[in-house]
Design a protein around this motif. Structure first.
Motif, PDB file in Angstrom:
ATOM      1  N   ALA A 150      -9.707   5.378   1.205  1.00  0.00           N
ATOM      2  CA  ALA A 150      -8.566   5.688   0.013  1.00  0.00           C
ATOM      3  C   ALA A 150      -6.945   6.877   0.110  1.00  0.00           C
ATOM      4  CB  ALA A 150      -9.678   7.346  -0.739  1.00  0.00           C
ATOM      5  N   LEU A 151      -7.213   7.197   0.991  1.00  0.00           N
ATOM      6  CA  LEU A 151      -5.920   7.636   1.666  1.00  0.00           C
ATOM      7  C   LEU A 151      -4.969   6.741   0.807  1.00  0.00           C
ATOM      8  CD1 LEU A 151      -6.660  10.692   4.959  1.00  0.00           C
ATOM      9  CD2 LEU A 151      -5.629  10.875   2.422  1.00  0.00           C
ATOM     10  N   VAL A 152      -4.712   5.639   1.477  1.00  0.00           N
ATOM     11  CA  VAL A 152      -4.173   4.096   1.569  1.00  0.00           C
ATOM     12  C   VAL A 152      -3.453   4.148  -0.614  1.00  0.00           C
ATOM     13  CG1 VAL A 152      -3.375   2.165   1.621  1.00  0.00           C
ATOM     14  CG2 VAL A 152      -3.988   3.489   3.614  1.00  0.00           C
ATOM     15  N   VAL A 153      -4.468   3.998  -0.871  1.00  0.00           N
ATOM     16  CA  VAL A 153      -4.067   3.977  -2.173  1.00  0.00           C
ATOM     17  C   VAL A 153      -3.939   5.267  -2.788  1.00  0.00           C
ATOM     18  CG1 VAL A 153      -5.454   3.072  -4.385  1.00  0.00           C
ATOM     19  CG2 VAL A 153      -6.394   2.437  -2.181  1.00  0.00           C
ATOM     20  N   ILE A 154      -4.179   6.664  -2.479  1.00  0.00           N
ATOM     21  CA  ILE A 154      -3.955   7.847  -3.329  1.00  0.00           C
ATOM     22  C   ILE A 154      -3.051   7.584  -2.893  1.00  0.00           C
ATOM     23  CG2 ILE A 154      -3.954   9.926  -3.598  1.00  0.00           C
ATOM     24  CD1 ILE A 154      -6.838   9.335  -3.179  1.00  0.00           C
ATOM     25  N   THR A 155      -2.292   7.698  -1.914  1.00  0.00           N
ATOM     26  CA  THR A 155      -0.646   7.784  -1.040  1.00  0.00           C
ATOM     27  C   THR A 155       0.339   7.026  -2.049  1.00  0.00           C
ATOM     28  OG1 THR A 155      -0.903   6.976   0.724  1.00  0.00           O
ATOM     29  CG2 THR A 155      -0.607   9.250   0.886  1.00  0.00           C
ATOM     30  N   GLY A 156      -0.334   6.007  -2.269  1.00  0.00           N
ATOM     31  CA  GLY A 156       0.472   4.871  -2.700  1.00  0.00           C
ATOM     32  C   GLY A 156       1.055   4.914  -4.210  1.00  0.00           C
ATOM     33  N   LEU A 157      -0.643   5.334  -5.037  1.00  0.00           N
ATOM     34  CA  LEU A 157      -0.526   5.877  -6.526  1.00  0.00           C
ATOM     35  C   LEU A 157       0.722   6.494  -6.670  1.00  0.00           C
ATOM     36  CD1 LEU A 157      -3.924   4.881  -7.664  1.00  0.00           C
ATOM     37  CD2 LEU A 157      -2.246   3.403  -7.359  1.00  0.00           C
ATOM     38  N   LEU A 158       0.646   7.447  -5.835  1.00  0.00           N
ATOM     39  CA  LEU A 158       1.414   8.978  -5.813  1.00  0.00           C
ATOM     40  C   LEU A 158       3.122   8.328  -5.695  1.00  0.00           C
ATOM     41  CD1 LEU A 158       0.023  11.526  -4.067  1.00  0.00           C
ATOM     42  CD2 LEU A 158      -0.608  11.255  -6.551  1.00  0.00           C
ATOM     43  N   ILE A 209       8.473   7.213  -7.676  1.00  0.00           N
ATOM     44  CA  ILE A 209       9.656   6.402  -7.145  1.00  0.00           C
ATOM     45  C   ILE A 209      10.071   5.502  -8.222  1.00  0.00           C
ATOM     46  CG2 ILE A 209      10.753   4.896  -5.225  1.00  0.00           C
ATOM     47  CD1 ILE A 209       8.644   7.204  -3.851  1.00  0.00           C
ATOM     48  N   PRO A 210      10.405   5.237  -9.078  1.00  0.00           N
ATOM     49  CA  PRO A 210      11.309   3.970 -10.055  1.00  0.00           C
ATOM     50  C   PRO A 210      11.230   2.772  -9.237  1.00  0.00           C
ATOM     51  CG  PRO A 210      12.791   5.936 -10.756  1.00  0.00           C
ATOM     52  CD  PRO A 210      11.542   6.133  -9.392  1.00  0.00           C
ATOM     53  N   SER A 211      11.503   2.696  -8.244  1.00  0.00           N
ATOM     54  CA  SER A 211      11.534   1.139  -7.979  1.00  0.00           C
ATOM     55  C   SER A 211      10.129   0.862  -7.001  1.00  0.00           C
ATOM     56  CB  SER A 211      12.196   0.622  -6.814  1.00  0.00           C
ATOM     57  OG  SER A 211      12.462   2.151  -5.225  1.00  0.00           O
ATOM     58  N   TYR A 212       9.533   1.902  -7.014  1.00  0.00           N
ATOM     59  CA  TYR A 212       7.929   1.336  -6.366  1.00  0.00           C
ATOM     60  C   TYR A 212       7.164   1.034  -7.138  1.00  0.00           C
ATOM     61  CZ  TYR A 212       8.066   2.803  -1.879  1.00  0.00           C
ATOM     62  OH  TYR A 212       8.405   2.955  -0.386  1.00  0.00           O
ATOM     63  N   SER A 213       6.395  -0.396  -7.124  1.00  0.00           N
ATOM     64  CA  SER A 213       5.834  -1.136  -8.664  1.00  0.00           C
ATOM     65  C   SER A 213       4.029  -1.064  -7.986  1.00  0.00           C
ATOM     66  CB  SER A 213       6.012  -2.413  -8.410  1.00  0.00           C
ATOM     67  OG  SER A 213       5.521  -3.369  -7.404  1.00  0.00           O
ATOM     68  N   LEU A 214       3.468  -0.403  -9.611  1.00  0.00           N
ATOM     69  CA  LEU A 214       1.896  -0.739  -9.540  1.00  0.00           C
ATOM     70  C   LEU A 214       1.099  -1.836  -8.426  1.00  0.00           C
ATOM     71  CD1 LEU A 214      -0.489   1.044 -10.113  1.00  0.00           C
ATOM     72  CD2 LEU A 214      -0.636   0.322 -11.836  1.00  0.00           C
ATOM     73  N   ALA A 215       2.063  -2.926  -8.460  1.00  0.00           N
ATOM     74  CA  ALA A 215       1.500  -4.247  -8.346  1.00  0.00           C
ATOM     75  C   ALA A 215       1.126  -4.011  -6.829  1.00  0.00           C
ATOM     76  CB  ALA A 215       2.363  -5.664  -8.774  1.00  0.00           C
ATOM     77  N   ALA A 216       2.705  -3.665  -5.601  1.00  0.00           N
ATOM     78  CA  ALA A 216       2.002  -3.154  -4.641  1.00  0.00           C
ATOM     79  C   ALA A 216       1.305  -2.709  -3.892  1.00  0.00           C
ATOM     80  CB  ALA A 216       3.252  -3.781  -4.211  1.00  0.00           C
TER      81      ALA A 216
END
Length: 396
Positions: free
Chosen positions: A233-241, A246-253
């Motif tokens: 959950a920490l991996v997913v939540i921090t990633g989604l945040l 960060i505009p250059s970060y994609s939801l796909a990743a």
């Protein structure tokens, strides 16, 4: 510890994720490499620690001679065989074009350092070998460290190494950013964060988490479903945040692009991924109740994990072939996914044939002498071999 076939299944999942990543259909699939690092840390550390405990019977020189012989017989034939294939392609077809310049780095297991130079010519058919180079570099140091460190303080020392790995990543980032002949000098954020990704000591914590799994108390704690799900959950939540800010970060990743270039993710991100990998491994070893681990019981995945080393080594050359022919086929809905399936199947077939008809010739040489019912033969059989076989060895 007996061979754990469920760990093989997790190897397979990691390898398949990496194939999808290299085919640009699963941007966070590179995380599979982190899982391999942690698993290698666990298996190799277990071999060393088990033999160290029997040091009254096992001589240091005999152990390391046996250890590196077994590692070489597992890793070298496929690795150098693949490089020989690339050399033949280069000689007869002129591809990959830069092989003439890069082969010395490949044959010396140092291509990961080469990645940092601005004049490095990347090619997908050999670029992935950086992770195998990094693992071998650790094999040259990590076993000696575990062998000679005081066993009474090993847990404390390992824990102290966790923050040290973050400091090493900061140092690598700074060096890459300030030396003019390296890619990070006046480079993009991704280029600057390359050093923490490919340098060996940047991943100390991966091998440390693996070594800590040799401790029963650590495994029992990490194997709890609530711990496994919390880490994931920490991996997913921090990633989604990170995606949100960060505009250059994609939801796909899912907020986990390779190199982890922004928000100092290259400092803390690898540690979180390694901890999560360790929790998953612990859950499998201790037969945890986390339902998400049920997939590891698949016999198909378990076999694919057995040949995952070959899958990892061969798949880029299959992808390269597909990229050169795919435009000849008409476009249709779902074509990239069909191509990925074809690439995966061909990679599996090649890995299967390689394992059965090439790698096994060397693997059989790693077997110890047969133990008879005679008491003398049981006593005189090399302790290093007996103990080494108690642990499952890495295929990656």
């Amino acid at each position: 510890m007996k061979h754990n076939y469920q760990l093989d299944a997790m190897r397979a999942i990691a390898a398949l994720a990496i194939i999808a990543y290299h085919y640009t259909l699963f941007p966070c699939g590179w995380i599979g490499v982190q899982f391999f690092f942690v698993l290698s840390g666990f298996l190799i550390s277990g071999i060393v620690i088990k033999n160290k405990k029997a040091s009254a019977e096992v001589k240091t020189g005999a152990f390391f001679k046996d250890f590196y012989k077994r590692r070489a017989l597992r890793l070298f034939p496929l690795y150098f065989g693949y490089i020989a294939i690339l050399a033949l392609f280069n000689f007869f077809a002129g591809k990959p074009e830069a092989f003439d310049k890069e082969w010395p780095w490949l044959v010396t297991y140092s291509i990961n350092f080469r990645w940092l130079f601005q004049d490095y010519t990347f090619h997908m058919v050999y670029g992935h070998l950086w992770s195998l180079a990094l693992e071998w570099q650790f094999y040259l140091i990590w076993p000696f460290f575990l062998w000679f460190v005081p066993q009474k303080r090993i847990t404390l020392i390992l824990i102290c190494l966790l923050p040290l790995s973050m400091l090493v990543r900061i140092a690598g980032y700074s060096v890459n950013e300030h030396l003019p002949y390296l890619v990070g000098y006046n480079g993009s954020a991704t280029a600057k964060a390359l050093a923490p990704y490919v340098l060996p000591f940047s991943h100390i914590d991966a091998f440390v988490f693996g070594a800590l799994l040799c401790k029963v108390k650590v495994r029992n704690f990490l194997s709890k479903p609530q711990v496994i799900y919390t880490c994931m959950a920490l991996v997913v939540i921090t990633g989604l945040l990170l995606v949100a800010f960060i505009p250059s970060y994609s939801l796909a990743a899912i907020g986990w692009p390779s190199n982890l270039p922004m928000a100092y993710q290259w400092v803390w991100g690898y540690s979180l991924l390694n901890l999560t990998s360790a929790a998953i491994i612990a859950g499998i070893i201790e037969k945890g109740r986390a339902r998400i681990l049920a997939l590891s019981r698949s016999s198909v995945l378990q076999y694919l994990g057995k040949i995952s080393y070959g899958i990892y080594v061969y798949h880029p050359i299959v992808i390269f072939g597909m990229l050169n022919v795919r435009d000849k086929a008409p476009a249709f809905a779902g074509k990239p996914m069909v191509e990925l399936i074809i690439v995966t199947v061909i990679s599996i077939v090649i890995a299967h044939l390689s394992y059965e008809y090439f790698e096994k010739r060397f693997l059989t040489k790693r077997k110890p002498q047969q133990v008879t019912n005679d008491f003398t033969s049981k006593v005189t059989q090399a302790p290093a071999e007996r103990l080494t076989l108690e642990l499952q060895e890495v295929n990656n």
